[in-house]
Design an enzyme around this catalytic site. Structure first.
Site, PDB file in Angstrom:
ATOM      1  N   LEU A   1     -19.914 -73.816   0.645  1.00  0.00           N
ATOM      2  CA  LEU A   1     -19.591 -73.733   2.064  1.00  0.00           C
ATOM      3  C   LEU A   1     -18.093 -73.853   2.338  1.00  0.00           C
ATOM      4  CD1 LEU A   1     -22.475 -76.036   3.418  1.00  0.00           C
ATOM      5  CD2 LEU A   1     -22.497 -73.552   3.075  1.00  0.00           C
TER       6      LEU A   1
ATOM      7  N   GLU B   1     -15.067 -73.209   5.964  1.00  0.00           N
ATOM      8  CA  GLU B   1     -14.948 -73.255   7.432  1.00  0.00           C
ATOM      9  C   GLU B   1     -15.784 -72.182   8.136  1.00  0.00           C
ATOM     10  OE1 GLU B   1     -13.366 -75.305   9.594  1.00  0.00           O
ATOM     11  OE2 GLU B   1     -13.009 -76.587   7.860  1.00  0.00           O
TER      12      GLU B   1
ATOM     13  N   HIS C   1     -18.730 -71.012   7.269  1.00  0.00           N
ATOM     14  CA  HIS C   1     -20.119 -71.479   7.402  1.00  0.00           C
ATOM     15  C   HIS C   1     -20.197 -72.579   8.469  1.00  0.00           C
ATOM     16  CE1 HIS C   1     -20.114 -70.131   3.067  1.00  0.00           C
ATOM     17  NE2 HIS C   1     -21.169 -69.478   3.536  1.00  0.00           N
TER      18      HIS C   1
ATOM     19  N   GLN D   1     -24.991 -56.742   6.722  1.00  0.00           N
ATOM     20  CA  GLN D   1     -26.106 -57.686   6.548  1.00  0.00           C
ATOM     21  C   GLN D   1     -26.700 -58.049   7.915  1.00  0.00           C
ATOM     22  OE1 GLN D   1     -26.449 -61.103   3.675  1.00  0.00           O
ATOM     23  NE2 GLN D   1     -25.711 -62.287   5.401  1.00  0.00           N
TER      24      GLN D   1
ATOM     25  N   ILE E   1     -14.142 -65.950  10.883  1.00  0.00           N
ATOM     26  CA  ILE E   1     -13.081 -66.962  10.905  1.00  0.00           C
ATOM     27  C   ILE E   1     -11.995 -66.492   9.939  1.00  0.00           C
ATOM     28  CG2 ILE E   1     -12.502 -69.410  10.539  1.00  0.00           C
ATOM     29  CD1 ILE E   1     -14.493 -68.951  12.853  1.00  0.00           C
TER      30      ILE E   1
ATOM     31  N   SER F   1     -15.787 -67.352   0.246  1.00  0.00           N
ATOM     32  CA  SER F   1     -15.763 -68.198  -0.969  1.00  0.00           C
ATOM     33  C   SER F   1     -14.971 -67.489  -2.066  1.00  0.00           C
ATOM     34  CB  SER F   1     -17.180 -68.447  -1.482  1.00  0.00           C
ATOM     35  OG  SER F   1     -18.060 -68.646  -0.423  1.00  0.00           O
ATOM     36  N   ARG F   2     -14.931 -66.152  -1.999  1.00  0.00           N
ATOM     37  CA  ARG F   2     -14.232 -65.379  -3.035  1.00  0.00           C
ATOM     38  C   ARG F   2     -12.711 -65.550  -2.991  1.00  0.00           C
ATOM     39  NH1 ARG F   2     -17.401 -60.048  -4.229  1.00  0.00           N
ATOM     40  NH2 ARG F   2     -19.469 -60.769  -3.792  1.00  0.00           N
TER      41      ARG F   2
HETATM   42  O1  PAF Z   1     -25.021 -64.266   3.516  1.00  0.00           O
HETATM   43  C1  PAF Z   1     -25.582 -64.984   2.660  1.00  0.00           C
HETATM   44  O2  PAF Z   1     -25.076 -66.032   2.251  1.00  0.00           O
HETATM   45  C2  PAF Z   1     -26.928 -64.537   2.097  1.00  0.00           C
HETATM   46  O3  PAF Z   1     -26.985 -63.149   1.970  1.00  0.00           O
HETATM   47  C3  PAF Z   1     -28.132 -65.072   2.888  1.00  0.00           C
HETATM   48  C4  PAF Z   1     -28.158 -64.499   4.291  1.00  0.00           C
HETATM   49  C5  PAF Z   1     -28.079 -66.588   2.960  1.00  0.00           C
HETATM   50  C6  PAF Z   1     -29.433 -64.666   2.198  1.00  0.00           C
HETATM   51  O4  PAF Z   1     -29.508 -65.172   0.904  1.00  0.00           O
END
Ligand code: PAF
Length: 282
Positions: free
Chosen positions: A33, A35, A37, A154, A177, A187-188
């Site tokens: 995680l 900021e 998230h 997504q 953000i 995170s990358r």
């Molecule tokens: O965006 C993510 O971290 C993932 O694709 C998710 C939505 C948690 C599904 O595993």
């Protein structure tokens, strides 16, 4: 914060909360995680009574087993971060808990959304994402589900799934953000050197260029060409794709129609790290 590792214990707990009329928000994550998230948890706070964050590194959305293996799992730090924002519930199941049936089949018809951009580069990825998110939706039965705009395709895929399955869930799309220079948090980014981070700023600069120049009524192809130049002139950066698309279908467009919504998408590599970014074009 209460931590649950089994579906049964989480369900029993949420059942009581639901009967007491509590509004539940779900924030699905794969951990590591940052900021970005935490901003999803902040977003959910005033619009829900209980925030459930899930941390599950979902194997079915990885096409490369090495990527899955290498995926960071700093769980102690993640727990600290969630506690710092007073998250109510953390759900962190094992793979067996989420996939008790090893031969489980899943397919949802996402049309072209599954075949273009990230869908084309990562075959099967969105089937894996929808498979696990659907399981989480059925389990938690949230009133609201929060996803970051950072993974724009997504979000459009989840939106489509909610429509197809007719789920009574409000989808909250939370803003990207960025750091003080404009780099979208991911995170990358941890894998980039300081120099790499400066190079990576070309992504947000190219998107901003499109946003700033759309109103000028210039030919869209011309704007795209100039935005691409910002990327191609950055030494050590390789563009994978750059596109201006209609927001829902993510189909690339040749011209802008004021009644529709658009997004500029970019994916590029810097120092061996694949970076994605986007900007909505109001
Ligand atoms: O965006 C993510 O971290 C993932 O694709 C998710 C939505 C948690 C599904 O595993």
């Amino acid at each position: 914060m209460e931590i649950f590792k089994t579906k049964a214990s989480l369900q029993a707990h949420l059942q009581k909360a639901r009967s007491a009329g509590k509004k539940i928000a779900l924030i699905p994550t794969m951990g590591a995680l940052h900021e970005g998230h935490l901003s999803l948890l902040d977003y959910a706070k005033p619009i829900s009574d209980i925030r459930v964050c899930s941390i599950f590194v979902n194997p079915t959305q990885f096409n490369d087993p090495k990527d899955l293996e290498k995926y960071p799992r700093p769980i102690e730090n993640d727990i600290k971060l969630l506690e710092s924002v007073a998250c109510d519930i953390l759900f962190m199941p094992s793979v067996d808990e989420m996939y008790p049936d090893k031969d489980e089949n899943w397919h949802i018809d996402l049309g072209e959304l599954d075949q273009i951009w990230e869908g084309e580069k990562r075959p099967g990825h969105f089937q894996g994402v929808t498979q696990v998110v659907y399981k989480l939706f059925i389990l938690v039965q949230p009133d609201i589900a929060c996803f970051g705009q950072k993974d724009f395709q997504q979000v459009m895929v989840i939106k489509r799934m909610i429509e197809i399955k007719d789920l009574p869930i409000q989808l909250a799309i939370c803003p990207i953000i960025r750091d003080e220079h404009g780099l979208a948090l991911s995170s990358r980014n941890m894998r980039l050197s300081e120099e790499g981070k400066i190079k990576a700023l070309a992504l947000s600069r190219s998107l901003q260029y499109v946003k700033d120049h759309l109103a000028d009524n210039i030919d869209l192809q011309e704007i795209k060409k100039k935005a691409l130049t910002i990327l191609t002139q950055t030494e050590g950066l390789t563009v994978e794709y750059f596109a201006i698309c209609e927001s829902n279908s993510l189909k690339e467009v040749e011209r802008i129609d004021a009644s529709k919504q658009y997004v500029a998408l970019v994916t590029a590599w810097v120092e061996g790290v694949r970076l994605i970014d986007n900007m909505t074009l109001a």
